[in-house]
Design a protein around this motif. Structure first.
Motif, short mmCIF file in Angstrom:
data_model
loop_
_atom_site.label_atom_id
_atom_site.label_comp_id
_atom_site.label_asym_id
_atom_site.label_seq_id
_atom_site.Cartn_x
_atom_site.Cartn_y
_atom_site.Cartn_z
N ALA A 162 2.56 24.11 -17.56
CA ALA A 162 2.96 22.89 -18.39
C ALA A 162 2.28 22.18 -19.01
O ALA A 162 1.74 21.80 -19.92
CB ALA A 162 4.89 23.05 -17.73
N ALA A 163 1.17 21.26 -17.91
CA ALA A 163 0.76 20.84 -18.06
C ALA A 163 -0.40 20.91 -18.97
O ALA A 163 -0.53 20.58 -20.12
CB ALA A 163 0.60 19.77 -17.02
N ALA A 164 -0.96 22.50 -18.49
CA ALA A 164 -2.27 22.69 -19.07
C ALA A 164 -1.74 23.27 -20.28
O ALA A 164 -2.48 22.71 -21.53
CB ALA A 164 -2.74 23.92 -18.18
N LEU A 165 -0.81 23.47 -20.80
CA LEU A 165 -0.25 24.02 -21.99
C LEU A 165 0.23 23.34 -22.81
O LEU A 165 0.02 23.08 -24.20
CB LEU A 165 0.54 25.40 -22.34
N ASN A 166 -0.16 21.92 -22.28
CA ASN A 166 0.65 20.57 -23.10
C ASN A 166 2.08 21.03 -23.84
O ASN A 166 2.54 20.62 -24.76
CB ASN A 166 0.14 20.24 -23.94
N ALA A 167 2.98 21.82 -22.54
CA ALA A 167 4.14 22.28 -23.09
C ALA A 167 5.62 21.21 -23.14
O ALA A 167 5.12 19.90 -22.79
CB ALA A 167 4.61 23.04 -21.71
N ASP A 168 5.80 21.49 -24.16
CA ASP A 168 7.79 20.14 -24.39
C ASP A 168 8.20 20.35 -23.92
O ASP A 168 9.07 19.50 -23.61
CB ASP A 168 8.21 20.80 -25.67
N LEU A 169 8.73 21.48 -22.41
CA LEU A 169 9.68 21.15 -21.30
C LEU A 169 9.23 22.15 -20.26
O LEU A 169 8.64 22.93 -20.33
CB LEU A 169 10.99 21.79 -22.13
N CYS A 170 9.50 22.26 -19.02
CA CYS A 170 9.70 23.09 -17.97
C CYS A 170 10.76 22.84 -17.09
O CYS A 170 11.38 21.58 -16.94
CB CYS A 170 8.38 22.32 -17.78
N GLN A 171 11.20 24.30 -17.67
CA GLN A 171 12.69 24.17 -16.89
C GLN A 171 12.70 25.30 -15.48
O GLN A 171 11.56 26.73 -15.56
CB GLN A 171 13.07 24.76 -17.87
N ILE A 172 12.77 24.20 -14.64
CA ILE A 172 13.08 25.18 -12.87
C ILE A 172 14.26 26.08 -13.27
O ILE A 172 14.94 24.80 -12.71
CB ILE A 172 12.97 24.16 -12.00
N TYR A 173 14.36 26.91 -12.96
CA TYR A 173 15.43 27.93 -12.46
C TYR A 173 15.64 27.69 -11.19
O TYR A 173 14.96 28.73 -10.92
CB TYR A 173 15.60 28.95 -13.31
N THR A 174 16.87 27.57 -10.22
CA THR A 174 17.06 27.91 -9.29
C THR A 174 19.00 28.53 -8.82
O THR A 174 19.47 28.88 -10.20
CB THR A 174 16.30 26.29 -8.73
N ASP A 175 19.14 28.40 -7.90
CA ASP A 175 20.32 28.89 -7.19
C ASP A 175 21.37 27.76 -6.99
O ASP A 175 22.49 27.85 -6.78
CB ASP A 175 20.21 30.05 -6.33
N VAL A 176 20.89 26.41 -7.75
CA VAL A 176 22.12 25.06 -7.42
C VAL A 176 21.82 24.99 -8.87
O VAL A 176 20.62 25.10 -9.48
CB VAL A 176 21.74 24.21 -6.62
N ASP A 177 22.97 23.66 -9.55
CA ASP A 177 22.96 23.79 -11.04
C ASP A 177 22.07 22.12 -10.84
O ASP A 177 22.43 21.33 -11.95
CB ASP A 177 23.80 24.33 -11.61
N GLY A 178 21.60 22.79 -9.76
CA GLY A 178 20.57 20.73 -10.15
C GLY A 178 20.39 20.01 -8.94
O GLY A 178 19.94 20.70 -7.86
N VAL A 179 19.75 19.03 -8.58
CA VAL A 179 19.10 18.08 -8.16
C VAL A 179 20.40 17.25 -7.61
O VAL A 179 21.03 16.62 -8.17
CB VAL A 179 17.67 17.44 -8.16
N TYR A 180 21.19 17.54 -6.36
CA TYR A 180 21.85 16.75 -5.68
C TYR A 180 21.83 15.45 -5.52
O TYR A 180 21.17 16.17 -4.50
CB TYR A 180 22.76 17.43 -5.25
N THR A 181 22.81 14.80 -4.42
CA THR A 181 23.01 13.99 -4.16
C THR A 181 22.82 14.19 -1.85
O THR A 181 22.03 13.02 -1.61
CB THR A 181 23.94 12.62 -3.78
N ALA A 182 22.67 15.03 -1.68
CA ALA A 182 22.30 15.77 -0.74
C ALA A 182 22.81 18.07 -0.96
O ALA A 182 22.79 18.51 -1.67
CB ALA A 182 23.44 15.79 0.43
N ASP A 183 21.89 18.01 0.11
CA ASP A 183 22.16 19.83 -0.17
C ASP A 183 23.15 20.38 -0.38
O ASP A 183 23.82 20.06 0.34
CB ASP A 183 21.35 20.48 1.22
N PRO A 184 23.51 20.30 -1.34
CA PRO A 184 25.19 20.81 -1.70
C PRO A 184 25.64 21.88 -0.72
O PRO A 184 26.76 22.01 -0.51
CB PRO A 184 25.21 21.80 -3.43
N ARG A 185 24.37 23.40 -0.02
CA ARG A 185 25.69 24.05 0.92
C ARG A 185 25.64 23.18 1.93
O ARG A 185 26.53 23.85 3.12
CB ARG A 185 24.09 25.05 1.08
#
Ligand code: ADP
Ligand code: ASP
Ligand code: MG
Length: 409
Positions: A162-185
């Motif tokens: 993303a940095a090298a291409l000067n992308a407009d956005l980098c989306q990290i798709y994972t198995d939780v829907d975001g960063v939580y205040t602690a590991d939601p598991r």
């Protein structure tokens, strides 16, 4: 029209159905007129399984051959994903790390990206209007050998591209829907952060929140990459990682993290003279052993003790180096323990809030959890606890901070 880099983790590409789901997310983004580069991890537990396979053949394989092996996991997921997209009738090409221009240093197993030569990817995107699928976690070094970036490194591949291409956005798709205040598991009452600063995210990731590879956050900050963490399953809005966020007065901390992958060494009975710490830590540094928390305590009469932590897989090397240099360092004995874990709170707000560390210690005291070592910085407080107390420590600390926070909302 935007240029978007989307990264999909192992769980998101674990089987045919999930790969089709990922293919849908990618093609939906492409259909809207965007240029899309997708960076994929290996499917499910593939990387762990490959490590096991290697051990069956040779308990001590060379790092070069390990990288040759581990890089295959990402090739499988990427080619399969490209086939899914072909089947849906879209133009697509999958590329390995070297085809996509990832040049790294020579450090097999934990290589650093030096540059990304984007000609091929740009040509595919701009002239051929293809969707580009790139293997995460890998590149080549100056010997034209395959290298890998360290476990969880696909996040860093995505951000680097993303940095090298000067992308407009980098989306990290994972198995939780975001960063939580602690590991939601581990903490079901943890809540999702709408946004978090690069600095706080970098601390959380470094202190054990594996949702993002810490080097990916460092790179995103350095190159100002717009980063978003979201779920490939839920379709809900995720967490934005950025330079500045709206701070909520009520919360002094942005998260609790734990790291079980550490070990503690204690040098007992060192002479109390100048230069001892220098000798110890320069020896470790020369041998690439990273040291984290350091504690010096007064011993008996003219002696002192120095304890410090290292990553678990550096424990034996550190111990051997010190034993081998016993004559020059001079100590009574070394205590080594890997039954420990580091539990940390992170938050830019804590610098102006006296009592945050005390509240953390109180929560541990109330739960009968003993603190072994403490380390603080402007935006974090870390404690070492027995490994069997680690999960409970995260839970009681989270409860102490966020139940109050919830009540104040
Ligand atoms: P991927 O395979 O997509 O890279 P990871 O397993 O590396 O996914 O990271 C996602 C996991 O990180 C989640 O399943 C979650 O259990 C864990 N995690 C740890 N701390 C946090 C946190 N603070 N917020 C969200 N997830 C977290
Ligand atoms: N497949 C690699 C790993 O399991 C890289 C990644 O998933 O980010 O560590
Ligand atoms: Mg990951």
């Amino acid at each position: 029209m935007a240029l978007i880099v989307q990264k999909f983790g192992g769980t998101s590409v674990a089987n045919a159905e999930r790969l089709r789901n990922v293919a849908r997310i990618i093609t939906d983004t492409y259909k809207q007129g965007n240029s899309v580069v997708a960076v994929l991890s290996a499917q499910g537990d593939t990387t762990d399984d490959l490590i096991e396979k290697a051990k069956e053949i040779n308990p001590n394989p060379s790092k070069r051959e390990m990288d040759m092996l581990l890089s295959t996991g990402e090739q499988i997921s990427c080619s399969l994903c490209a086939m899914a997209i072909e089947g849906m009738g879209y133009p697509v090409v999958s590329l390995t790390g070297w085809q996509a221009g990832f040049r790294t240093n020579s450090g097999y197993g934990n290589a650093r990206i030096k540059r990304v030569l984007t000609d091929r990817v740009r040509d595919e995107l701009e002239n051929k209007r293809r969707i580009v699928i790139v293997t995460g976690f890998q590149g080549i070094n100056k010997y034209d050998d395959i290298t890998t970036l360290g476990r969880g490194g696909s996040d860093t591949s995505a951000v680097a591209l993303a940095a090298a291409l000067n992308a407009d956005l980098c989306q990290i798709y994972t198995d939780v829907d975001g960063v939580y205040t602690a590991d939601p598991r581990l903490v079901p009452s943890a809540h999702k952060l709408e946004e978090i600063t690069y600095d706080e995210m970098l601390e959380l990731a470094t202190l054990g929140a594996q949702v993002l590879h810490n080097r990916s956050v460092e790179m995103a900050k350095r190159y100002n990459v717009k980063l978003e963490v979201l779920s490939s399953f839920s379709g809900k809005p995720g967490t934005k990682v950025k330079e500045v966020v709206k701070t909520m007065e009520e919360s002094h901390i942005s998260g609790v993290a734990k790291d079980k992958n550490i070990a503690r060494l204690a040098l007992v009975g060192l002479e109390d003279t100048p230069g001892i710490a220098f000798k110890i830590f320069s020896l470790l540094a020369k041998n690439n052993v990273n040291v984290d928390i350091i504690l010096q305590s007064i011993g008996r009469s003219d002696t002192k003790d120095i304890s410090f932590t290292v990553a678990k897989n550096d424990m034996e090397l550190a111990q051997k180096l010190l034993e081998d240099n016993r004559d020059s360092i001079q100590f009574d004995h070394i205590d080594v323990s890997d039954n420990i874990a580091k539990v940390s709170i992170v938050g830019a707000g804590m610098i102006n809030s006296p009592g945050v560390a005390a509240a953390m210690f109180e929560a541990l005291f109330n739960a009968g959890i003993n603190i072994n070592m403490i380390s603080t910085s402007e935006i974090k407080v870390s404690v070492l606890v027995h490994i069997s107390d680690a999960d409970r420590a995260v839970q009681v600390i989270h409860e102490r901070f966020y139940d109050e926070f919830e009540a104040a909302r």
